[in-house]
Design a protein around this motif. Structure first.
Motif, PDB file in Angstrom:
ATOM      1  N   GLU A  25       0.852  -1.191   0.000  1.00 43.03           N
ATOM      2  CA  GLU A  25       0.000   0.000   0.000  1.00 43.03           C
ATOM      3  C   GLU A  25       0.888   1.240   0.000  1.00 43.03           C
ATOM      4  OE1 GLU A  25      -2.741  -0.106   3.247  1.00 43.03           O
ATOM      5  OE2 GLU A  25      -3.214  -2.223   2.961  1.00 43.03           O
ATOM      6  N   PRO A  26       1.249   1.737  -1.179  1.00 44.04           N
ATOM      7  CA  PRO A  26       2.117   2.910  -1.240  1.00 44.04           C
ATOM      8  C   PRO A  26       1.355   4.210  -0.996  1.00 44.04           C
ATOM      9  CG  PRO A  26       1.539   2.217  -3.437  1.00 44.04           C
ATOM     10  CD  PRO A  26       0.945   1.192  -2.515  1.00 44.04           C
ATOM     11  N   GLU A  27       2.062   5.173  -0.439  1.00 49.56           N
ATOM     12  CA  GLU A  27       1.488   6.510  -0.249  1.00 49.56           C
ATOM     13  C   GLU A  27       2.583   7.542  -0.504  1.00 49.56           C
ATOM     14  OE1 GLU A  27      -0.641   9.273   3.207  1.00 49.56           O
ATOM     15  OE2 GLU A  27      -0.700   7.085   3.345  1.00 49.56           O
ATOM     16  N   SER A  28       2.274   8.528  -1.326  1.00 51.70           N
ATOM     17  CA  SER A  28       3.243   9.582  -1.628  1.00 51.70           C
ATOM     18  C   SER A  28       3.351  10.547  -0.457  1.00 51.70           C
ATOM     19  CB  SER A  28       2.811  10.331  -2.890  1.00 51.70           C
ATOM     20  OG  SER A  28       3.725  11.372  -3.185  1.00 51.70           O
ATOM     21  N   PHE A  29       4.588  10.798  -0.038  1.00 54.34           N
ATOM     22  CA  PHE A  29       4.848  11.748   1.053  1.00 54.34           C
ATOM     23  C   PHE A  29       6.101  12.547   0.695  1.00 54.34           C
ATOM     24  CE2 PHE A  29       6.350  12.541   5.591  1.00 54.34           C
ATOM     25  CZ  PHE A  29       5.432  13.563   5.822  1.00 54.34           C
ATOM     26  N   PRO A  30       6.011  13.415  -0.326  1.00 49.58           N
ATOM     27  CA  PRO A  30       7.187  14.182  -0.760  1.00 49.58           C
ATOM     28  C   PRO A  30       7.602  15.212   0.283  1.00 49.58           C
ATOM     29  CG  PRO A  30       5.209  14.998  -1.850  1.00 49.58           C
ATOM     30  CD  PRO A  30       4.791  13.766  -1.089  1.00 49.58           C
ATOM     31  N   LEU A  31       8.876  15.307   0.527  1.00 48.97           N
ATOM     32  CA  LEU A  31       9.388  16.271   1.490  1.00 48.97           C
ATOM     33  C   LEU A  31      10.020  17.482   0.811  1.00 48.97           C
ATOM     34  CD1 LEU A  31      10.926  13.761   4.043  1.00 48.97           C
ATOM     35  CD2 LEU A  31       8.818  15.072   4.288  1.00 48.97           C
ATOM     36  N   PHE A  32      10.334  17.346  -0.484  1.00 52.61           N
ATOM     37  CA  PHE A  32      10.928  18.440  -1.244  1.00 52.61           C
ATOM     38  C   PHE A  32      10.281  18.530  -2.619  1.00 52.61           C
ATOM     39  CE2 PHE A  32      14.228  17.424   1.813  1.00 52.61           C
ATOM     40  CZ  PHE A  32      14.743  18.669   2.164  1.00 52.61           C
ATOM     41  N   GLN A  33      10.375  19.709  -3.208  1.00 48.41           N
ATOM     42  CA  GLN A  33       9.976  19.900  -4.592  1.00 48.41           C
ATOM     43  C   GLN A  33      11.114  20.606  -5.317  1.00 48.41           C
ATOM     44  OE1 GLN A  33       6.420  22.221  -4.479  1.00 48.41           O
ATOM     45  NE2 GLN A  33       7.359  23.981  -3.483  1.00 48.41           N
ATOM     46  N   PRO A  34      11.409  20.200  -6.557  1.00 48.61           N
ATOM     47  CA  PRO A  34      12.540  20.787  -7.280  1.00 48.61           C
ATOM     48  C   PRO A  34      12.224  22.182  -7.819  1.00 48.61           C
ATOM     49  CG  PRO A  34      11.432  19.190  -8.653  1.00 48.61           C
ATOM     50  CD  PRO A  34      10.760  19.117  -7.313  1.00 48.61           C
ATOM     51  N   VAL A  35      13.221  23.048  -7.730  1.00 47.67           N
ATOM     52  CA  VAL A  35      13.147  24.378  -8.341  1.00 47.67           C
ATOM     53  C   VAL A  35      14.308  24.440  -9.326  1.00 47.67           C
ATOM     54  CG1 VAL A  35      13.227  26.864  -7.984  1.00 47.67           C
ATOM     55  CG2 VAL A  35      12.144  25.394  -6.269  1.00 47.67           C
ATOM     56  N   ARG A  36      14.010  24.470 -10.609  1.00 51.96           N
ATOM     57  CA  ARG A  36      15.035  24.368 -11.649  1.00 51.96           C
ATOM     58  C   ARG A  36      15.440  25.748 -12.162  1.00 51.96           C
ATOM     59  NH1 ARG A  36      11.380  19.891 -14.772  1.00 51.96           N
ATOM     60  NH2 ARG A  36      11.493  18.269 -13.173  1.00 51.96           N
ATOM     61  N   ASP A  37      16.721  25.866 -12.536  1.00 48.11           N
ATOM     62  CA  ASP A  37      17.243  27.117 -13.096  1.00 48.11           C
ATOM     63  C   ASP A  37      17.756  26.833 -14.502  1.00 48.11           C
ATOM     64  OD1 ASP A  37      18.597  29.490 -13.743  1.00 48.11           O
ATOM     65  OD2 ASP A  37      18.959  29.923 -11.631  1.00 48.11           O
ATOM     66  N   ILE A  38      16.887  27.003 -15.471  1.00 52.78           N
ATOM     67  CA  ILE A  38      17.220  26.661 -16.851  1.00 52.78           C
ATOM     68  C   ILE A  38      18.290  27.584 -17.424  1.00 52.78           C
ATOM     69  CG2 ILE A  38      15.381  28.090 -17.848  1.00 52.78           C
ATOM     70  CD1 ILE A  38      14.965  25.877 -19.926  1.00 52.78           C
ATOM     71  N   GLU A  39      18.352  28.836 -16.956  1.00 50.33           N
ATOM     72  CA  GLU A  39      19.341  29.768 -17.492  1.00 50.33           C
ATOM     73  C   GLU A  39      20.755  29.400 -17.061  1.00 50.33           C
ATOM     74  OE1 GLU A  39      18.809  31.835 -19.894  1.00 50.33           O
ATOM     75  OE2 GLU A  39      16.720  31.167 -19.830  1.00 50.33           O
ATOM     76  N   ILE A  40      20.905  28.925 -15.840  1.00 52.28           N
ATOM     77  CA  ILE A  40      22.213  28.458 -15.396  1.00 52.28           C
ATOM     78  C   ILE A  40      22.641  27.263 -16.234  1.00 52.28           C
ATOM     79  CG2 ILE A  40      23.406  27.234 -13.518  1.00 52.28           C
ATOM     80  CD1 ILE A  40      22.172  29.140 -11.562  1.00 52.28           C
ATOM     81  N   ALA A  41      21.697  26.369 -16.529  1.00 48.49           N
ATOM     82  CA  ALA A  41      22.004  25.207 -17.359  1.00 48.49           C
ATOM     83  C   ALA A  41      22.416  25.647 -18.761  1.00 48.49           C
ATOM     84  CB  ALA A  41      20.794  24.281 -17.431  1.00 48.49           C
ATOM     85  N   ARG A  42      21.712  26.610 -19.326  1.00 45.05           N
ATOM     86  CA  ARG A  42      22.017  27.083 -20.669  1.00 45.05           C
ATOM     87  C   ARG A  42      23.415  27.691 -20.732  1.00 45.05           C
ATOM     88  NH1 ARG A  42      17.848  28.302 -23.897  1.00 45.05           N
ATOM     89  NH2 ARG A  42      16.581  28.979 -22.118  1.00 45.05           N
ATOM     90  N   THR A  43      23.738  28.527 -19.724  1.00 50.87           N
ATOM     91  CA  THR A  43      25.053  29.170 -19.670  1.00 50.87           C
ATOM     92  C   THR A  43      26.160  28.148 -19.470  1.00 50.87           C
ATOM     93  OG1 THR A  43      24.072  31.196 -18.763  1.00 50.87           O
ATOM     94  CG2 THR A  43      26.447  30.899 -18.464  1.00 50.87           C
ATOM     95  N   ALA A  44      25.905  27.158 -18.619  1.00 50.76           N
ATOM     96  CA  ALA A  44      26.912  26.127 -18.331  1.00 50.76           C
ATOM     97  C   ALA A  44      27.242  25.318 -19.583  1.00 50.76           C
ATOM     98  CB  ALA A  44      26.408  25.208 -17.225  1.00 50.76           C
ATOM     99  N   LEU A  45      26.232  24.948 -20.323  1.00 52.90           N
ATOM    100  CA  LEU A  45      26.460  24.162 -21.536  1.00 52.90           C
ATOM    101  C   LEU A  45      27.265  24.939 -22.569  1.00 52.90           C
ATOM    102  CD1 LEU A  45      23.044  22.355 -22.093  1.00 52.90           C
ATOM    103  CD2 LEU A  45      25.226  21.292 -21.503  1.00 52.90           C
TER     104      LEU A  45
END
Length: 241
Positions: A25-45
């Motif tokens: 009997e699974p139950e979702s209990f997330p403790l975190f949610q992701p906050v992504r920074d696409i501009e940092i990824a773009r600059t890094a690449l």
């Protein structure tokens, strides 16, 4: 068994389906949610690099958000921790992927061994990472004379549960097991306010950890209830049941 899945919202469904098939009997209990920074990824690449390293599939999800902007980099060598992260890299379109077990330490050793065989790179390895990490990957590369450029492309934001919400999930119904996928999540779980009120709520709970490093976050008095997967693979984690 009633199993709490601590993965972020939207990433627990596949795990839950597998557990239901096994009669749990699974139950979702997330403790975190992701906050992504696409501009940092773009600059890094856009910064010259010899290879890409990722220890979490979340970093690959940031890259996937780039859409066609990712196309010029899909031939880059990718080093990934675990099958799930490697799969996320393939889904993003990368074709040259080498996956290893363990965590940042083991990934660092994998990258170092690769360049020992093929020659030290002239350009740094681009490490797409989260804001919070243990710096083991960078340390191993530094010890082997390999330059590393770190881009913090995402952070995990804690979800604030009220004491009433915690009680409903952890006290009103006892959890037989909890799945942990990161050290940060395990730390946050055991820091929940409910355990100051009712530590007995998890006295008989088993803690299934994706790595030994995560298992170390389980309090000493509960260590006998912690089990760790030998590799960062969810199917192996489920097998521990």
């Amino acid at each position: 068994m009633r199993i709490l899945i601590t993965r972020p919202e939207g990433r627990a469904e596949g795990t839950a389906a597998k557990l239901v098939e096994l009669g749990h009997e699974p139950e979702s209990f997330p403790l975190f949610q992701p906050v992504r920074d696409i501009e940092i990824a773009r600059t890094a690449l856009a910064t010259p690099h010899s290879a890409i390293a990722v220890t979490s599939a979340e970093a690959m999800r940031v890259l996937a958000d780039l859409g066609d902007g990712l196309t010029p980099y899909l031939g880059t060598k990718v080093f990934a921790v675990g099958r799930a992260t490697a799969r996320a890299a393939r889904e993003a379109g990368f074709t040259d992927i080498e996956a290893g077990n363990g965590g940042g330490l083991e990934l660092g050793n994998l990258v170092a061994a690769h360049f020992m065989r093929n020659g030290r790179p002239d350009l740094p390895v681009l490490y797409l990472a989260g804001e919070k990490r243990m710096n083991r990957f960078e340390r191993v590369l530094g010890e082997n004379g390999i330059s590393c450029f770190v881009a913090e492309t995402y952070r995990m934001e804690e979800i604030p549960y009220t004491i009433e919400q915690q009680q409903a999930v952890l006290v009103a119904q006892k959890a037989d097991g909890v799945f942990f996928y990161s050290r940060e999540t395990a730390d946050a779980f055991f820091a929940l306010d409910i355990f100051r009120v009712s530590h007995d709520a998890i006295r008989k709970t088993l803690f299934f950890c994706l790595s030994r490093n995560i298992a170390e976050a389980v309090p000493e008095d509960l260590q006998n209830s912690a089990v760790a997967s030998d590799s960062p693979d969810e199917d192996e984690l489920i097998d521990l049941l």
